[in-house]
Design a protein around this motif. Structure first.
Motif, PDB file in Angstrom:
ATOM      1  N   ALA A 223       7.868  22.377 -83.700  1.00  7.48           N
ATOM      2  CA  ALA A 223       8.926  21.524 -84.259  1.00  7.48           C
ATOM      3  C   ALA A 223       9.267  21.961 -85.688  1.00  7.48           C
ATOM      4  CB  ALA A 223       8.492  20.060 -84.246  1.00  7.48           C
ATOM      5  N   PHE A 224       8.256  22.318 -86.472  1.00  7.07           N
ATOM      6  CA  PHE A 224       8.517  22.805 -87.833  1.00  7.07           C
ATOM      7  C   PHE A 224       9.249  24.146 -87.783  1.00  7.07           C
ATOM      8  CE2 PHE A 224       7.532  25.375 -91.529  1.00  7.07           C
ATOM      9  CZ  PHE A 224       7.908  24.530 -92.560  1.00  7.07           C
ATOM     10  N   GLN A 225       8.795  25.045 -86.923  1.00 10.99           N
ATOM     11  CA  GLN A 225       9.421  26.356 -86.809  1.00 10.99           C
ATOM     12  C   GLN A 225      10.892  26.224 -86.414  1.00 10.99           C
ATOM     13  OE1 GLN A 225       6.871  28.392 -84.016  1.00 10.99           O
ATOM     14  NE2 GLN A 225       5.094  28.215 -85.373  1.00 10.99           N
TER      15      GLN A 225
ATOM     16  N   CYS B   4      13.152  16.801 -79.254  1.00  8.56           N
ATOM     17  CA  CYS B   4      12.204  16.606 -78.147  1.00  8.56           C
ATOM     18  C   CYS B   4      10.772  16.843 -78.616  1.00  8.56           C
ATOM     19  CB  CYS B   4      12.521  17.548 -76.992  1.00  8.56           C
ATOM     20  SG  CYS B   4      14.016  17.119 -76.090  1.00  8.56           S
ATOM     21  N   LEU B   5      10.574  17.878 -79.390  1.00  6.08           N
ATOM     22  CA  LEU B   5       9.234  18.196 -79.896  1.00  6.08           C
ATOM     23  C   LEU B   5       8.738  17.116 -80.856  1.00  6.08           C
ATOM     24  CD1 LEU B   5       9.868  21.992 -80.437  1.00  6.08           C
ATOM     25  CD2 LEU B   5       8.264  20.999 -78.769  1.00  6.08           C
ATOM     26  N   LEU B   6       9.615  16.598 -81.684  1.00  9.19           N
ATOM     27  CA  LEU B   6       9.227  15.525 -82.607  1.00  9.19           C
ATOM     28  C   LEU B   6       8.857  14.251 -81.852  1.00  9.19           C
ATOM     29  CD1 LEU B   6      11.731  16.154 -85.483  1.00  9.19           C
ATOM     30  CD2 LEU B   6       9.240  16.078 -85.701  1.00  9.19           C
ATOM     31  N   ARG B   7       9.594  13.944 -80.805  1.00  7.62           N
ATOM     32  CA  ARG B   7       9.232  12.771 -79.987  1.00  7.62           C
ATOM     33  C   ARG B   7       7.832  12.938 -79.405  1.00  7.62           C
ATOM     34  NH1 ARG B   7      14.628  13.048 -77.532  1.00  7.62           N
ATOM     35  NH2 ARG B   7      13.550  13.832 -75.714  1.00  7.62           N
ATOM     36  N   GLU B   8       7.514  14.152 -78.961  1.00  9.16           N
ATOM     37  CA  GLU B   8       6.177  14.423 -78.425  1.00  9.16           C
ATOM     38  C   GLU B   8       5.117  14.280 -79.514  1.00  9.16           C
ATOM     39  OE1 GLU B   8       6.083  18.228 -76.462  1.00  9.16           O
ATOM     40  OE2 GLU B   8       7.743  17.693 -75.144  1.00  9.16           O
ATOM     41  N   LEU B   9       5.390  14.782 -80.711  1.00 11.73           N
ATOM     42  CA  LEU B   9       4.433  14.655 -81.816  1.00 11.73           C
ATOM     43  C   LEU B   9       4.196  13.187 -82.174  1.00 11.73           C
ATOM     44  CD1 LEU B   9       5.547  17.564 -84.180  1.00 11.73           C
ATOM     45  CD2 LEU B   9       3.379  17.378 -82.933  1.00 11.73           C
ATOM     46  N   ILE B  10       5.241  12.400 -82.152  1.00 11.69           N
ATOM     47  CA  ILE B  10       5.105  10.966 -82.452  1.00 11.69           C
ATOM     48  C   ILE B  10       4.248  10.295 -81.386  1.00 11.69           C
ATOM     49  CG2 ILE B  10       6.380   8.781 -82.559  1.00 11.69           C
ATOM     50  CD1 ILE B  10       8.667  10.441 -83.947  1.00 11.69           C
ATOM     51  N   GLU B  11       4.482  10.613 -80.133  1.00 17.00           N
ATOM     52  CA  GLU B  11       3.673  10.032 -79.048  1.00 17.00           C
ATOM     53  C   GLU B  11       2.206  10.441 -79.167  1.00 17.00           C
ATOM     54  OE1 GLU B  11       4.435   7.624 -76.845  1.00 17.00           O
ATOM     55  OE2 GLU B  11       6.311   7.558 -77.976  1.00 17.00           O
ATOM     56  N   CYS B  12       1.959  11.694 -79.517  1.00 18.58           N
ATOM     57  CA  CYS B  12       0.571  12.164 -79.711  1.00 18.58           C
ATOM     58  C   CYS B  12      -0.094  11.416 -80.863  1.00 18.58           C
ATOM     59  CB  CYS B  12       0.538  13.666 -79.973  1.00 18.58           C
ATOM     60  SG  CYS B  12       0.854  14.664 -78.515  1.00 18.58           S
ATOM     61  N   ALA B  13       0.629  11.216 -81.941  1.00 17.55           N
ATOM     62  CA  ALA B  13       0.072  10.500 -83.096  1.00 17.55           C
ATOM     63  C   ALA B  13      -0.235   9.056 -82.725  1.00 17.55           C
ATOM     64  CB  ALA B  13       1.039  10.566 -84.283  1.00 17.55           C
TER      65      ALA B  13
END
Length: 183
Positions: free
Chosen positions: A15-17, A147-156
């Motif tokens: 997501a950062f990349q 999409c990647l940020l949504r996944e990171l939020i769910e993981c957190a």
């Protein structure tokens, strides 16, 4: 017990990349296709920068605050959505196309963007592309980053539910240390 695992390896986050690519593409786009003095230049560049910077900050804050990590990842999403609207507006008011998902150009673009997360790849290729192509490229990268940020939020969120916050972890570590010293 290690209750504060060091985190913050944001450069390894896809997501950062992607967000770094979005920033570079946007910087080029805004300076090449928008008129000098247009406030949209600064707004687009700042929205792209905010997306990238908030991912880095949220990742760094994750060591001590899942709440702050989640908030900052969501701020990154909001900034990228603001940028997405700017690109959509640009295309619409100029009579250019925002390519639909089934458009063969979009199918190809999504494949390319899925495989390339290095900003140098895009910087090398956008110099000769039209504003319509670059705007659609940016929109594709924004959707992927979202999409990647949504996944990171769910993981957190899941990690918080399993491990609790820092106060809970510190208390658990202190009790565990106390019990180990007794035995």
């Amino acid at each position: 017990m290690q209750f504060l695992p060091q985190r913050g390896k944001y450069r390894s986050l896809i997501a950062f990349q992607k967000s770094e690519c979005i920033y570079n593409v946007t910087y080029h786009f805004a300076h090449r296709f928008l008129s000098i003095g247009d406030r949209t230049i600064d707004q687009m560049i700042q929205a792209a920068r905010s997306g990238k910077q908030n991912i880095a900050e949220g990742s760094m804050d994750s060591t001590t605050s899942k709440e702050m990590e989640i908030k900052l990842f969501n701020v990154a999403r909001a900034s990228l959505h603001e940028l997405m609207l700017d690109y959509e507006d640009y295309l619409r008011v100029r009579g250019l196309s925002a390519w639909q998902i089934a458009d063969p150009r979009m199918v190809q673009l999504r494949k390319v963007c899925k495989c390339h997360n290095e900003s140098a790849f895009y910087r090398e290729r956008i110099g000769i592309r039209s504003d319509e192509v670059i705007a659609n490229l940016a929109l594709t990268l924004i959707h992927q980053a979202d999409c990647l940020l949504r996944e990171l939020i769910e993981c957190a969120k899941t990690e918080f539910l399993h491990n609790g916050g820092i106060k809970e972890q510190m208390y658990k570590a202190r009790i565990e240390q106390r019990n180990n010293n007794r035995g």
